[in-house]
Write an enzyme that holds these catalytic residues in place. Structure first.
Site, short mmCIF file in Angstrom:
data_model
loop_
_atom_site.label_atom_id
_atom_site.label_comp_id
_atom_site.label_asym_id
_atom_site.label_seq_id
_atom_site.Cartn_x
_atom_site.Cartn_y
_atom_site.Cartn_z
N GLU A 459 0.60 -1.57 0.24
CA GLU A 459 0.12 0.03 0.03
C GLU A 459 1.11 1.28 0.51
O GLU A 459 0.52 2.42 -0.22
CB GLU A 459 -0.56 -0.23 1.01
CG GLU A 459 -1.78 -1.24 1.08
CD GLU A 459 -2.18 -1.26 -0.06
OE1 GLU A 459 -2.79 -0.91 -0.79
OE2 GLU A 459 -3.48 -2.16 -0.49
N HIS A 462 1.60 2.50 -3.44
CA HIS A 462 1.12 3.02 -4.16
C HIS A 462 1.08 4.27 -3.88
O HIS A 462 0.46 5.42 -4.59
CB HIS A 462 -0.62 2.42 -3.71
CG HIS A 462 -1.51 1.02 -3.97
ND1 HIS A 462 -1.34 1.23 -5.97
CD2 HIS A 462 -1.84 0.46 -4.46
CE1 HIS A 462 -1.45 -0.10 -6.16
NE2 HIS A 462 -1.89 -1.05 -5.03
ZN ZN Z 1 -2.81 -3.42 -4.83
#
Ligand code: ZN
Length: 675
Positions: A459, A462
């Site tokens: 995450e 991202h």
């Molecule tokens: Zn992802």
């Protein structure tokens, strides 16, 4: 009284003033922001001057900032704290939002002006934006006649309502099916996990102990619950979610998507969606899945034999619910990998600060420091400031971390943004990472499983894509990229979790402070291929079901029956066709709880994780060959992370890697190379 959602925030980086925002603010802010956006578009189309880049394209890129602000706050908070009130608002505003954008994309004057406005010859990002906008308008129906446009709007609004309803039904079904246990039945779980099951029971006003359900079919506690009947109940609850309330809606969604694709000139919804992805065609995506399926199924069969033997030796049966338990036992036996012991090296804060953030500093020269003076939107949410070490410590943006599970939080883990980067709008990013980690009832640091450690890195990958974005136009910022590209940076970042020089720094035993021993790391590496047969099969199963639903013509879709039996048979047939019909391996998501494709915007796109993993496996080989991490990181940042969608993806990959992607490293990593 002013509505805090309707003025740009004065907090650093325009962080929303969460403490001032209440649930009463959303509806009036939404009404007002919609009207403002309409007025902005009207002023573009009513402009008596000839269309220019500035008065049309840039004006459009500047428009809708109030609406974006309202929807960013609402969209994020309606996923992290799902209350009845928020759900009512969502049911009201999402169809209106969808109608609003339909009207914009079908605005003929706007479309004509856009066609006539051309960017400067040396503005490559502008040229790409122009192509992108014209293609988007066409895909949203700008070329349809009046009847076609009207039908398209109807379909879009209905689909938006269905998507919202699917998510809401799933949330209700998931909550209702949270499984109650007695303390004896929780044999195998550590004391602190049992204590938090008690807290969850109290939150739900139930007796005893409760294990809430996580999104995928396989629940993480299945690997620890020692009792066969306890595992069976947990698994049964998970695999039946949504069967009572989501079937009519999902069938209708499949039908409407097929009809819409046909209306817009595509054979199927999958063709419509994948035309905009890096895979380019539905056939290319399907071929990759079908090519990998036989090797994955064969490997899974080998794993199954080992696990079933172990279960039999212990006098127990072996069903789908038992797979994770015996896998963890065989892992411990063959790879001396004791998962409970392993967790002790991964306390959350240590993983985050000494691992995730430290890796980013090494690679990209950025620092992440707490801004405890800034408030998050819920208890336990922390705000961090990201600064660029190399550019006179320039502020890059904010990161919010919301890692703990709450009974009202949607399942899964995700990254999202409150503010997107844009040089045109002089905006810096405000990004959030959300997970559902169980908080120990005694307030101590949660000890993460290896999966959770990877997810924190994932995450944050991202988040980096959003934070390091450096584009002019907001349409191209950060993670506004195709789905089979968006997972590339996040999956690249996952690799650093086990990078030897880093892991020795951050993985330290919670009691002794000793770094994780080499033998344990060797065992993790050796064990990493074991279990890939199952993991790949359940993933491929879900991807194939997704593509099967969305590869129906409108005529075929209209024949579908909305019954549990028909849905189960459709899934079984799709899995059989790919050779993935092992009854002990359910797809990672079954249709009735496949949130990604029926409520999450991933329809015909679940394949993209594997597509991106091919990029990540190949791309990470490159990192391994580099002698200087900082130089390597700078190249990745410059060519990939900073660019968002502002350049062609295949060309960007080629510039980064020095050639096109090769799928061999993915096969090797998943132990499928020789199979
Ligand atoms: Zn992802």
């Amino acid at each position: 009284m002013t509505n805090p959602l309707l003025t740009p925030s004065t907090l650093p980086y325009q962080l929303p003033p969460f403490t001032d925002i209440t649930v009463e603010h959303y509806r009036p802010a939404f009404d007002e922001a919609l009207a403002l956006h309409d007025a902005e578009i009207a002023s573009i189309t009513a402009n008596p001057a000839d269309p220019t880049w500035e008065n049309t394209v840039e004006a459009l890129e500047r428009s809708g900032q109030d609406l974006d602000r309202v929807m960013a706050v609402f969209g994020n908070l309606s996923g992290t704290d799902v209350t009845d009130e928020m759900e009512d608002i969502a049911a009201d505003i999402y169809p209106r939002l969808s109608a609003h954008y339909d009207a914009m994309y079908q605005n003929e004057v706007l479309y004509t002006r856009l066609k006539e406005a051309t960017p400067l010859a040396d503005d490559a990002e502008g040229q790409r934006l122009h192509d992108h906008l014209l293609r988007t308008f066409k895909r949203k129906g700008a070329d349809l006649d009046a009847a076609g446009k009207a039908r398209l709007s109807e379909i879009n609004q209905r689909l938006s309502a269905l998507s919202e309803e699917f998510g809401r039904n799933l949330m209700a079904s998931t909550r209702e099916r949270a499984v109650s246990f007695t303390e004896e039945e929780l044999e195998g779980l550590p004391a602190e996990r049992i204590a938090s099951a008690k807290v969850d029971a109290e939150a739900l006003n139930r007796e005893g102990f409760v294990i809430p359900l996580e999104l995928p079919t396989v629940q993480s506690e299945l690997s620890r619950l020692a009792r066969e009947d306890a595992r069976g109940r947990l698994y049964g609850a998970s695999a039946s979610r949504g069967s009572e309330n989501n079937i009519p809606g999902l069938i209708e969604a499949v039908q409407l998507r097929a009809e819409r694709a046909e209306l817009l000139g595509y054979a199927t919804h999958a063709d419509y969606v994948i035309a905009e992805e890096t895979a380019a065609t539905a056939d290319a995506a399907r071929s990759m899945l079908f090519d990998l399926a036989p090797a994955a199924a064969a490997n899974a069969e080998g794993e199954q034999k080992l696990l079933a033997e172990e279960a039999e030796l212990n006098g127990q049966g072996f069903s789908a619910a038992d797979w994770p338990y015996w896998e963890s036992k065989v892992r411990a036996r063959d790879f001396s990998l004791d998962e409970a012991e392993l967790r002790k090296y991964f306390p959350l804060d240590q993983v985050l600060e000494k691992g995730v953030f430290a890796a980013a500093e090494r690679l990209y020269g950025i620092t992440v420091t707490p801004r405890d003076d800034l408030e998050g939107y819920a208890e336990g949410v922390r705000v961090w400031e990201v600064r660029d070490g190399n550019h006179e410590s320039k502020g890059i943006g904010l990161l919010l971390t919301d890692y703990f599970g709450r009974p009202t939080k949607r399942g899964g883990a995700w990254m999202s943004e409150f503010v997107g980067q844009s040089r045109l709008l002089k905006r810096k990013p405000v990004i959030v990472n959300v997970m559902g980690i169980t908080k120990p009832a005694d307030g101590s640091q949660p000890l993460l499983s290896m999966d959770e450690v990877r997810t924190v890195f994932h995450e944050f990958g991202h988040a980096l894509h959003g934070l390091l974005s450096d584009v002019r136009y907001p349409t191209f910022a950060g993670t506004n990229v195709p789905r089979d590209w968006v997972e590339f940076p996040s999956q690249i970042n996952e690799n650093w979790a086990l990078d030897r020089s880093l892991v020795k720094e951050y993985a330290r035993h919670v009691e002794t402070g000793e770094p994780i021993p080499d033998e344990l790391l060797d065992a993790i590496t050796a064990a990493s291929e074991f279990g890939q047969g199952f993991a790949t099969s359940e993933y491929l199963g879900a991807s194939i079901i997704d593509l099967a639903w969305h590869s129906l013509s409108a005529a075929d879709a209209s024949e579908l029956e909305a019954t549990p039996e028909a849905v189960a048979e459709f899934e079984a047939e799709a899995l059989r066709a790919a050779g993935l019909d092992n009854p002990l391996i359910a797809p990672r998501y079954r249709s009735t709880y496949f949130n990604h494709i029926f409520a999450g915007g991933y329809s015909a796109g679940y394949y993209s994780y594997l597509w991106a993993e091919a990029l990540d496996a190949d791309g990470f080989e490159w990192f391994k060959d580099q002698s200087d991490l900082r130089t390597a990181g700078e190249k990745f940042r410059e060519v990939i992370l900073s660019k968002g969608a502002s350049r062609d993806f295949t060309e960007a990959y080629r510039e980064f890697r020095g050639r096109d992607k090769d799928v061999a490293p993915l096969l090797k990593r998943r132990g499928l190379a020789g199979a």
